[in-house]
Write an enzyme that holds these catalytic residues in place. Structure first.
Site, PDB file in Angstrom:
ATOM      1  N   GLY A 235       0.822  -1.195   0.000  1.00 39.71           N
ATOM      2  CA  GLY A 235       0.000   0.000   0.000  1.00 39.71           C
ATOM      3  C   GLY A 235       0.857   1.245   0.000  1.00 39.71           C
ATOM      4  O   GLY A 235       2.005   1.235  -0.459  1.00 39.71           O
ATOM      5  N   SER A 236       0.323   2.312   0.531  1.00 38.93           N
ATOM      6  CA  SER A 236       1.027   3.587   0.541  1.00 38.93           C
ATOM      7  C   SER A 236       2.118   3.604   1.606  1.00 38.93           C
ATOM      8  O   SER A 236       2.099   2.818   2.562  1.00 38.93           O
ATOM      9  CB  SER A 236       0.036   4.723   0.823  1.00 38.93           C
ATOM     10  OG  SER A 236      -0.471   4.609   2.144  1.00 38.93           O
ATOM     11  N   GLY A 240       2.344   2.027   5.462  1.00 40.27           N
ATOM     12  CA  GLY A 240       3.485   1.263   5.953  1.00 40.27           C
ATOM     13  C   GLY A 240       4.066   1.832   7.231  1.00 40.27           C
ATOM     14  O   GLY A 240       4.501   1.091   8.118  1.00 40.27           O
ATOM     15  N   GLU A 257       5.678  -3.501   0.983  1.00 36.08           N
ATOM     16  CA  GLU A 257       5.800  -3.058  -0.410  1.00 36.08           C
ATOM     17  C   GLU A 257       4.985  -1.783  -0.526  1.00 36.08           C
ATOM     18  O   GLU A 257       3.758  -1.818  -0.637  1.00 36.08           O
ATOM     19  CB  GLU A 257       5.280  -4.138  -1.364  1.00 36.08           C
ATOM     20  CG  GLU A 257       6.036  -5.453  -1.307  1.00 36.08           C
ATOM     21  CD  GLU A 257       7.436  -5.376  -1.882  1.00 36.08           C
ATOM     22  OE1 GLU A 257       7.810  -4.299  -2.408  1.00 36.08           O
ATOM     23  OE2 GLU A 257       8.154  -6.381  -1.816  1.00 36.08           O
TER      24      GLU A 257
END
EC number: 1.2.1.3
Length: 501
Positions: A235-236, A240, A257
């Site tokens: 995600g963004s 994270g 990721e």
């Protein structure tokens, strides 16, 4: 009910996933193609997540003792079922995520490919034999199943990223609990039904694959559960930064990721015909909604005008419309918020002194849908808006004089996922790939930054999170390492020459 929702409903029934309109409607599934509702679902609660993790943990206690090649049979079954349902699943990805037909089918093919890789891997989960200083001893390492793996996936790859994690985790002996994006629940429901059938056919423990649907509350419950040793989250960067400390607080592992702000350097020797094709797909594919999408072109001053002219001509011929139409190359953005962010970024770039060469506005391609015209913006310098990832088809063009300057611009962002250089000069190519070149996890020559194969480890550095998924030795993230020393002598020598008794 619209034609699109009817089609989605029929697909789900064919794959054995039930009716998407049987829930209480608290979680709505919508298609970005025309904004129509394609499902009304009941989200899970924190208590449901606790139960799902518990069921997965019980399954893991059995699954970890199954020989890895036998575990591979479940993933083989999964791959075969995905082949059987490829057309339906690809269409569902297009309906729910807005990908054009070939990309929807390509995502399902990526699932099939990772299953093939994982089946082969099930016979190669190898450790090492290590030289020991003590006579009559043997030292080695083994890799053992880790436990319950949580997979939190994003809307832009609604099924492939789950499969990268699940296929590897399953052959490694783990159980999997999947929380998909609340924007793409139907593709997850379909894949989960297929995975459950694969488990049944292979005789895997019931509960080895779990699915939980919902928004933030569901994700937090999964992230905070101490029975989950690994959280793989896509995600963004903002997401994270919230996930990582929560998992770390209980000393769990994170595989992150996150965002990308990917660039391509175009050197004086570049083959411009090849370069234009590479740039257009990387910048416009999936309507710019890939984490590997090309955001910045850093082009040598000597050919900047020519390149911009060629790119503009290519952009202005791109067919925009429903991804279900064979001629379409640019489908919709996922929702209104994404379209608003795109328009706002274009306006900010203009305010920062940028020149909008083409595109940058909303398009009424399909009534109710969220469509924009891909934009090219020439920038005088790398301003804050350029350094910020906009998840849309927005391409910034910057000019450079020396390769050192180009690399500094390239690396001058917080993200570090994917990168590329277009050059026919071996010195420039090797410099870009060296330690003083790209600081990204993926570095390419004469192809764009988007479109990674499953054979290589996928992931990035800096604010992209540092995780690795898919190929190479990414499987190790889903296992725990044990170093073993065996004494087969009658003596008891100690390491480092220590004497005791």
């Amino acid at each position: 009910m619209s034609d699109i929702s009817t089609r989605a409903r029929e697909i789900l029934q064919r794959v054995g996933a039930g009716d998407p309109f049987t829930g209480d409607g608290a979680l709505h599934a919508r298609s970005p193609i025309d904004g129509s509702t394609i499902g009304r679902l009941t989200p899970h609660s924190a208590g449901d997540v606790e139960a799902a993790v518990g069921a997965a943990h019980e399954a893991f206690l059995q699954w970890r003792s199954v020989p890895a090649p036998v575990r591979g049979q479940m993933v083989r079954e999964l791959g075969e079922l995905l082949r059987e349902h490829k057309d339906d699943l690809g269409a569902l990805v297009s309906i729910e995520a807005g990908k054009i037909t070939s990309e929807g089918l390509g995502e399902v093919q990526e699932m099939i490919d990772i299953c093939d890789l994982a089946v082969g891997l099930s016979r190669q989960l190898h450790g090492l034999t290590i030289a020991t200083e003590r006579p009559g001893h043997r030292m080695m390492e083994q890799w053992h199943p880790l436990g319950v793996v949580a997979v939190i996936s994003a809307f832009n790859f609604p099924v492939a990223v789950w499969s990268w994690n699940a296929a590897l985790a399953l052959v490694c002996g783990d159980a999997v609990v999947w929380k998909p994006s609340e924007k793409t629940p139907l593709t997850a429901i379909a894949c989960h039904a297929i995975a459950r059938e694969a488990a049944r056919r292979a005789g895997a423990p019931e509960g080895v694959v779990q699915l939980v649907l919902g928004e933030r509350e569901v994700g937090e419950a999964l992230v905070d559960d101490a029975r989950v040793p690994l959280v793989s989250a896509t995600g963004s960067t903002r997401m994270g930064k919230e996930v990582a400390p929560r998992v770390a607080a209980r000393l769990g592992r994170s595989l992150l990721e996150l965002g990308g702000n990917n660039a391509a350097i175009v050197a004086p020797s570049a083959d411009l015909d090849l370069t234009v094709r590479g740039i257009v797909f990387s910048a416009v594919g999936t309507a710019g909604q890939r984490c590997t999408s090309l955001r910045r072109v850093i082009v040598h001053e000597s050919l900047a005008d020519d390149l911009v002219q060629r790119l503009t001509a290519a952009y202005e011929t791109l067919p925009i419309g429903s991804p279900l139409e064979a001629s379409t190359l640019v489908g919709p953005l996922v929702d209104e918020a994404a379209a608003d962010a795109f328009v706002a970024a274009v306006e900010q770039a203009r305010a920062d002194g940028g020149t909008v060469v083409t595109g940058g506005e909303r398009v009424d391609a399909v009534e109710g849908g969220t469509y924009v015209r891909p934009a090219i913006v020439e920038m005088p310098e790398q301003t804050e808006v350029v350094r910020t990832e906009t998840f849309a088809p927005l391409l910034y063009v910057l000019r450079y004089d020396t390769l050192e300057e180009a690399i500094a611009l390239h690396n001058g962002v917080a993200q570090g996922l994917s990168s590329s250089i277009f050059t026919l000069d071996v010195r420039e190519a090797e410099t870009f790939l060296s330690a003083v070149g790209s600081d990204c996890g993926i570095a390419n020559v004469n192809i764009g930054p988007s479109g990674a194969e499953i054979g290589g480890a996928f992931g990035g550095e800096k604010e992209t999170g540092g995780g690795r998924e898919s190929g190479s030795d990414a499987w190790r993230a889903y296992m725990r390492r044990a170093t073993n020393t065996v004494n087969y002598s009658t003596e008891l020598p100690l390491a480092q020459g220590v004497e005791f008794l």
